[in-house]
Design a protein around this motif. Structure first.
Motif, PDB file in Angstrom:
ATOM      1  N   LEU A  28       0.827  -1.206   0.000  1.00 32.95           N
ATOM      2  CA  LEU A  28       0.000   0.000   0.000  1.00 32.95           C
ATOM      3  C   LEU A  28       0.860   1.255   0.000  1.00 32.95           C
ATOM      4  O   LEU A  28       0.675   2.152  -0.830  1.00 32.95           O
ATOM      5  CB  LEU A  28      -0.925  -0.006   1.213  1.00 32.95           C
ATOM      6  CG  LEU A  28      -1.789   1.257   1.399  1.00 32.95           C
ATOM      7  CD1 LEU A  28      -2.872   1.307   0.333  1.00 32.95           C
ATOM      8  CD2 LEU A  28      -2.405   1.286   2.793  1.00 32.95           C
ATOM      9  N   PHE A  29       1.816   1.320   0.910  1.00 36.89           N
ATOM     10  CA  PHE A  29       2.649   2.521   1.006  1.00 36.89           C
ATOM     11  C   PHE A  29       3.647   2.617  -0.134  1.00 36.89           C
ATOM     12  O   PHE A  29       4.072   3.721  -0.499  1.00 36.89           O
ATOM     13  CB  PHE A  29       3.363   2.553   2.357  1.00 36.89           C
ATOM     14  CG  PHE A  29       2.455   2.892   3.505  1.00 36.89           C
ATOM     15  CD1 PHE A  29       2.012   4.193   3.692  1.00 36.89           C
ATOM     16  CD2 PHE A  29       2.015   1.904   4.372  1.00 36.89           C
ATOM     17  CE1 PHE A  29       1.159   4.509   4.743  1.00 36.89           C
ATOM     18  CE2 PHE A  29       1.162   2.209   5.426  1.00 36.89           C
ATOM     19  CZ  PHE A  29       0.727   3.516   5.604  1.00 36.89           C
ATOM     20  N   LEU A  30       4.024   1.464  -0.704  1.00 32.60           N
ATOM     21  CA  LEU A  30       4.919   1.498  -1.867  1.00 32.60           C
ATOM     22  C   LEU A  30       4.223   2.092  -3.087  1.00 32.60           C
ATOM     23  O   LEU A  30       4.879   2.403  -4.078  1.00 32.60           O
ATOM     24  CB  LEU A  30       5.429   0.095  -2.194  1.00 32.60           C
ATOM     25  CG  LEU A  30       6.649  -0.394  -1.419  1.00 32.60           C
ATOM     26  CD1 LEU A  30       6.980  -1.829  -1.812  1.00 32.60           C
ATOM     27  CD2 LEU A  30       7.859   0.506  -1.658  1.00 32.60           C
ATOM     28  N   GLY A  31       2.899   2.244  -3.025  1.00 30.11           N
ATOM     29  CA  GLY A  31       2.185   2.878  -4.125  1.00 30.11           C
ATOM     30  C   GLY A  31       2.702   4.269  -4.418  1.00 30.11           C
ATOM     31  O   GLY A  31       2.672   4.727  -5.560  1.00 30.11           O
ATOM     32  N   ARG A  34       6.680   3.771  -5.643  1.00 30.77           N
ATOM     33  CA  ARG A  34       6.817   3.103  -6.934  1.00 30.77           C
ATOM     34  C   ARG A  34       6.049   3.812  -8.046  1.00 30.77           C
ATOM     35  O   ARG A  34       6.545   3.967  -9.149  1.00 30.77           O
ATOM     36  CB  ARG A  34       6.316   1.661  -6.801  1.00 30.77           C
ATOM     37  CG  ARG A  34       6.297   0.884  -8.094  1.00 30.77           C
ATOM     38  CD  ARG A  34       5.743  -0.513  -7.864  1.00 30.77           C
ATOM     39  NE  ARG A  34       5.514  -1.215  -9.099  1.00 30.77           N
ATOM     40  CZ  ARG A  34       4.960  -2.414  -9.197  1.00 30.77           C
ATOM     41  NH1 ARG A  34       4.589  -3.044  -8.095  1.00 30.77           N
ATOM     42  NH2 ARG A  34       4.773  -2.991 -10.354  1.00 30.77           N
ATOM     43  N   ASP A  35       4.828   4.229  -7.764  1.00 28.87           N
ATOM     44  CA  ASP A  35       3.957   4.753  -8.813  1.00 28.87           C
ATOM     45  C   ASP A  35       3.383   6.137  -8.531  1.00 28.87           C
ATOM     46  O   ASP A  35       2.615   6.650  -9.333  1.00 28.87           O
ATOM     47  CB  ASP A  35       2.770   3.808  -9.039  1.00 28.87           C
ATOM     48  CG  ASP A  35       3.212   2.447  -9.503  1.00 28.87           C
ATOM     49  OD1 ASP A  35       2.751   1.460  -8.913  1.00 28.87           O
ATOM     50  OD2 ASP A  35       4.020   2.374 -10.438  1.00 28.87           O
ATOM     51  N   VAL A 153       0.700 -11.578  -5.258  1.00 32.91           N
ATOM     52  CA  VAL A 153       1.116 -10.515  -6.174  1.00 32.91           C
ATOM     53  C   VAL A 153      -0.088  -9.693  -6.626  1.00 32.91           C
ATOM     54  O   VAL A 153      -0.009  -8.469  -6.744  1.00 32.91           O
ATOM     55  CB  VAL A 153       1.879 -11.094  -7.385  1.00 32.91           C
ATOM     56  CG1 VAL A 153       2.036 -10.044  -8.486  1.00 32.91           C
ATOM     57  CG2 VAL A 153       3.248 -11.599  -6.954  1.00 32.91           C
ATOM     58  N   SER A 154      -1.207 -10.364  -6.866  1.00 35.96           N
ATOM     59  CA  SER A 154      -2.417  -9.623  -7.250  1.00 35.96           C
ATOM     60  C   SER A 154      -2.869  -8.694  -6.130  1.00 35.96           C
ATOM     61  O   SER A 154      -3.290  -7.558  -6.385  1.00 35.96           O
ATOM     62  CB  SER A 154      -3.535 -10.592  -7.628  1.00 35.96           C
ATOM     63  OG  SER A 154      -3.995 -11.315  -6.497  1.00 35.96           O
ATOM     64  N   ASN A 160      -0.934  -1.462  -4.263  1.00 37.84           N
ATOM     65  CA  ASN A 160      -0.089  -0.452  -4.910  1.00 37.84           C
ATOM     66  C   ASN A 160      -0.925   0.644  -5.533  1.00 37.84           C
ATOM     67  O   ASN A 160      -0.701   1.846  -5.329  1.00 37.84           O
ATOM     68  CB  ASN A 160       0.773  -1.096  -5.998  1.00 37.84           C
ATOM     69  CG  ASN A 160       2.118  -1.599  -5.495  1.00 37.84           C
ATOM     70  OD1 ASN A 160       2.774  -2.361  -6.181  1.00 37.84           O
ATOM     71  ND2 ASN A 160       2.538  -1.191  -4.314  1.00 37.84           N
ATOM     72  N   HIS A 161      -1.918   0.228  -6.316  1.00 35.64           N
ATOM     73  CA  HIS A 161      -2.750   1.200  -7.025  1.00 35.64           C
ATOM     74  C   HIS A 161      -3.642   1.985  -6.065  1.00 35.64           C
ATOM     75  O   HIS A 161      -3.882   3.177  -6.267  1.00 35.64           O
ATOM     76  CB  HIS A 161      -3.586   0.497  -8.089  1.00 35.64           C
ATOM     77  CG  HIS A 161      -2.770  -0.046  -9.226  1.00 35.64           C
ATOM     78  ND1 HIS A 161      -1.978   0.752 -10.019  1.00 35.64           N
ATOM     79  CD2 HIS A 161      -2.603  -1.313  -9.697  1.00 35.64           C
ATOM     80  CE1 HIS A 161      -1.367   0.016 -10.929  1.00 35.64           C
ATOM     81  NE2 HIS A 161      -1.725  -1.245 -10.748  1.00 35.64           N
ATOM     82  N   LEU A 162      -4.121   1.317  -5.025  1.00 35.83           N
ATOM     83  CA  LEU A 162      -4.906   2.022  -4.021  1.00 35.83           C
ATOM     84  C   LEU A 162      -4.047   3.079  -3.321  1.00 35.83           C
ATOM     85  O   LEU A 162      -4.483   4.222  -3.125  1.00 35.83           O
ATOM     86  CB  LEU A 162      -5.466   1.037  -2.998  1.00 35.83           C
ATOM     87  CG  LEU A 162      -6.249   1.650  -1.829  1.00 35.83           C
ATOM     88  CD1 LEU A 162      -7.462   2.423  -2.337  1.00 35.83           C
ATOM     89  CD2 LEU A 162      -6.674   0.565  -0.840  1.00 35.83           C
ATOM     90  N   GLY A 163      -2.828   2.702  -2.957  1.00 35.84           N
ATOM     91  CA  GLY A 163      -1.922   3.647  -2.314  1.00 35.84           C
ATOM     92  C   GLY A 163      -1.603   4.827  -3.207  1.00 35.84           C
ATOM     93  O   GLY A 163      -1.586   5.978  -2.758  1.00 35.84           O
ATOM     94  N   THR A 164      -1.360   4.551  -4.491  1.00 36.14           N
ATOM     95  CA  THR A 164      -1.103   5.630  -5.447  1.00 36.14           C
ATOM     96  C   THR A 164      -2.281   6.587  -5.510  1.00 36.14           C
ATOM     97  O   THR A 164      -2.119   7.813  -5.480  1.00 36.14           O
ATOM     98  CB  THR A 164      -0.833   5.054  -6.845  1.00 36.14           C
ATOM     99  OG1 THR A 164       0.320   4.208  -6.794  1.00 36.14           O
ATOM    100  CG2 THR A 164      -0.595   6.157  -7.853  1.00 36.14           C
ATOM    101  N   SER A 165      -3.488   6.037  -5.586  1.00 35.00           N
ATOM    102  CA  SER A 165      -4.689   6.869  -5.690  1.00 35.00           C
ATOM    103  C   SER A 165      -4.861   7.769  -4.475  1.00 35.00           C
ATOM    104  O   SER A 165      -5.125   8.969  -4.601  1.00 35.00           O
ATOM    105  CB  SER A 165      -5.931   5.977  -5.855  1.00 35.00           C
ATOM    106  OG  SER A 165      -5.830   5.173  -6.999  1.00 35.00           O
ATOM    107  N   VAL A 166      -4.701   7.183  -3.288  1.00 28.25           N
ATOM    108  CA  VAL A 166      -4.875   7.955  -2.054  1.00 28.25           C
ATOM    109  C   VAL A 166      -3.852   9.078  -1.973  1.00 28.25           C
ATOM    110  O   VAL A 166      -4.184  10.233  -1.655  1.00 28.25           O
ATOM    111  CB  VAL A 166      -4.765   7.030  -0.824  1.00 28.25           C
ATOM    112  CG1 VAL A 166      -4.720   7.858   0.460  1.00 28.25           C
ATOM    113  CG2 VAL A 166      -5.933   6.054  -0.784  1.00 28.25           C
ATOM    114  N   ILE A 167      -2.597   8.755  -2.280  1.00 27.53           N
ATOM    115  CA  ILE A 167      -1.533   9.741  -2.189  1.00 27.53           C
ATOM    116  C   ILE A 167      -1.725  10.865  -3.202  1.00 27.53           C
ATOM    117  O   ILE A 167      -1.568  12.049  -2.893  1.00 27.53           O
ATOM    118  CB  ILE A 167      -0.159   9.062  -2.396  1.00 27.53           C
ATOM    119  CG1 ILE A 167       0.180   8.190  -1.188  1.00 27.53           C
ATOM    120  CG2 ILE A 167       0.918  10.091  -2.641  1.00 27.53           C
ATOM    121  CD1 ILE A 167       0.386   8.966   0.095  1.00 27.53           C
TER     122      ILE A 167
END
Length: 222
Positions: A28-31, A34-35, A153-154, A160-167
């Motif tokens: 989550l936080f790597l979102g 990484r992205d 992995v899924s 990852n994508h959720l973390g990116t969106s929130v950030i």
């Protein structure tokens, strides 16, 4: 349905907290790392709006960033395959790429007057971020083994994508209210890095015997 958030208290509890729960929070936080702001248009918007960069200058920076990632993919895989301190390496990489993001915000000069320095920072940042997906997948396989790899992995990608969106939403709201001085939005990067390092370093270094057998790598050490 059990959402990873329901395990939050548990993950902050004893050191024997379930590794897959911790891994989900790491993802989550790597979102961000990484992205998030390190890779998408937030940095471009900042340089264009607050530092009066031209589109050409911004394009050069992120071309260098992308090519650096590409060039370091193979070395990144080698490093993560052979290191016995995977969680430490990924923690250092997370801190490094966050530092590059902050330095971009702090050191960028008006009209790209120090473009050479910015190009160097983006090259370093690209090399660092090449280690993130490789490192996460390597740790994941050590925890869940080959049988559980696809499922985990899924989940990692979803988080990852959720973390990116929130950030990105959070940073966008900050930028909206602080416009045109939007550099303060990068405060979300060290916060995401803190979360990554916190949960990553709560993963126990041991690998279960069953995973060792499945992987045929009995000496894996995180």
């Amino acid at each position: 349905m059990t959402f990873p958030g329901s395990q939050f208290v548990k993950s902050l509890g004893p050191k024997n907290a379930e590794a897959t729960v911790l891994l989900t929070w790491v993802a989550l936080f790597l979102g961000e790392l990484r992205d998030g702001l390190t890779m998408i248009n937030m940095q471009s918007a900042y340089l264009l709006v607050s530092k009066n960069y031209s589109e050409k200058q911004v394009g050069v920076l992120f071309f260098v960033f992308g090519m650096s990632q590409f060039l370091f993919q193979a070395p990144a895989g080698y490093i993560m395959d052979y290191t016995h301190k995977k969680t430490l390496v990924l923690s250092v990489v997370g801190i490094g790429t966050t530092l590059c993001t902050i330095l971009t915000a702090l050191w960028a000069k008006e009209n790209g007057n120090n473009l050479g320095l910015m190009i160097f920072i983006k090259f370093v940042q690209g090399a660092l971020t090449a280690l993130i997906p490789t490192g996460l997948n390597s740790i994941t396989q050590g925890i869940v083994g080959s049988v559980g790899m696809t499922s985990q992995v899924s989940k990692n990608e979803m988080m990852n994508h959720l973390g990116t969106s929130v950030i990105v939403v959070t940073a966008s709201i900050i930028a909206y209210f602080k416009y045109p001085d939007i550099g303060i939005m990068f405060i979300v990067s060290p916060l995401a890095c803190f979360g990554t390092v916190l949960f990553l370093n709560r993963i126990k270094p041991e690998v279960s015997h069953s995973c060792e057998v499945l992987l045929k790598l009995p000496n894996i050490v995180f």
